[in-house]
Design a protein around this motif. Sequence first.
Motif, PDB file in Angstrom:
ATOM      1  N   VAL A 100      40.377  32.484  41.303  1.00 24.30           N
ATOM      2  CA  VAL A 100      39.366  31.632  40.677  1.00 24.30           C
ATOM      3  C   VAL A 100      38.706  32.374  39.521  1.00 24.30           C
ATOM      4  O   VAL A 100      38.519  31.824  38.434  1.00 24.30           O
ATOM      5  CB  VAL A 100      38.312  31.165  41.710  1.00 24.30           C
ATOM      6  N   SER A 101      38.393  33.644  39.741  1.00 20.87           N
ATOM      7  CA  SER A 101      37.769  34.462  38.702  1.00 20.87           C
ATOM      8  C   SER A 101      38.677  34.575  37.481  1.00 20.87           C
ATOM      9  O   SER A 101      38.218  34.441  36.337  1.00 20.87           O
ATOM     10  CB  SER A 101      37.459  35.846  39.275  1.00 20.87           C
ATOM     11  N   GLU A 150      41.803  35.453  51.237  1.00 14.22           N
ATOM     12  CA  GLU A 150      41.099  36.565  50.594  1.00 14.22           C
ATOM     13  C   GLU A 150      41.501  36.744  49.131  1.00 14.22           C
ATOM     14  O   GLU A 150      40.803  37.407  48.379  1.00 14.22           O
ATOM     15  CB  GLU A 150      41.290  37.876  51.377  1.00 14.22           C
ATOM     16  N   PRO A 204      39.227  34.104  45.723  1.00 11.91           N
ATOM     17  CA  PRO A 204      38.151  34.440  44.763  1.00 11.91           C
ATOM     18  C   PRO A 204      38.663  35.138  43.502  1.00 11.91           C
ATOM     19  O   PRO A 204      38.207  34.837  42.397  1.00 11.91           O
ATOM     20  CB  PRO A 204      37.226  35.351  45.569  1.00 11.91           C
ATOM     21  N   LYS A 205      39.645  36.046  43.651  1.00 12.67           N
ATOM     22  CA  LYS A 205      40.204  36.745  42.490  1.00 12.67           C
ATOM     23  C   LYS A 205      40.919  35.751  41.574  1.00 12.67           C
ATOM     24  O   LYS A 205      40.769  35.804  40.351  1.00 12.67           O
ATOM     25  CB  LYS A 205      41.175  37.830  42.954  1.00 12.67           C
TER      26      LYS A 205
END
Length: 75
Positions: free
Chosen positions: A16-17, A10, A13-14
């Motif tokens: 990668v961003s 979880e 994504p953060k």
Amino acid sequence: GMSSPYTPIEEIPKIVSQVRESYEKRTTHSIEFRKQQLKQLAKMISENKQAFCKAAHEDLRKNPHEFELTELCPA
């Protein structure tokens, strides 16, 4: 309990961003920071050479000595 050495899915994504944002802004770390990171990478490779050779043999059927010469020594 024991914590996993892996990044929780979880959180990916953060991360990668953040990496994309950093790349798009062209922000980079200092030369000294990057040199230190490369030194740490070289140390990790050196300290884990046998494990890398063993894994390459088990996963790829690569001769451990050949793997060390062709894959690890260039690093």
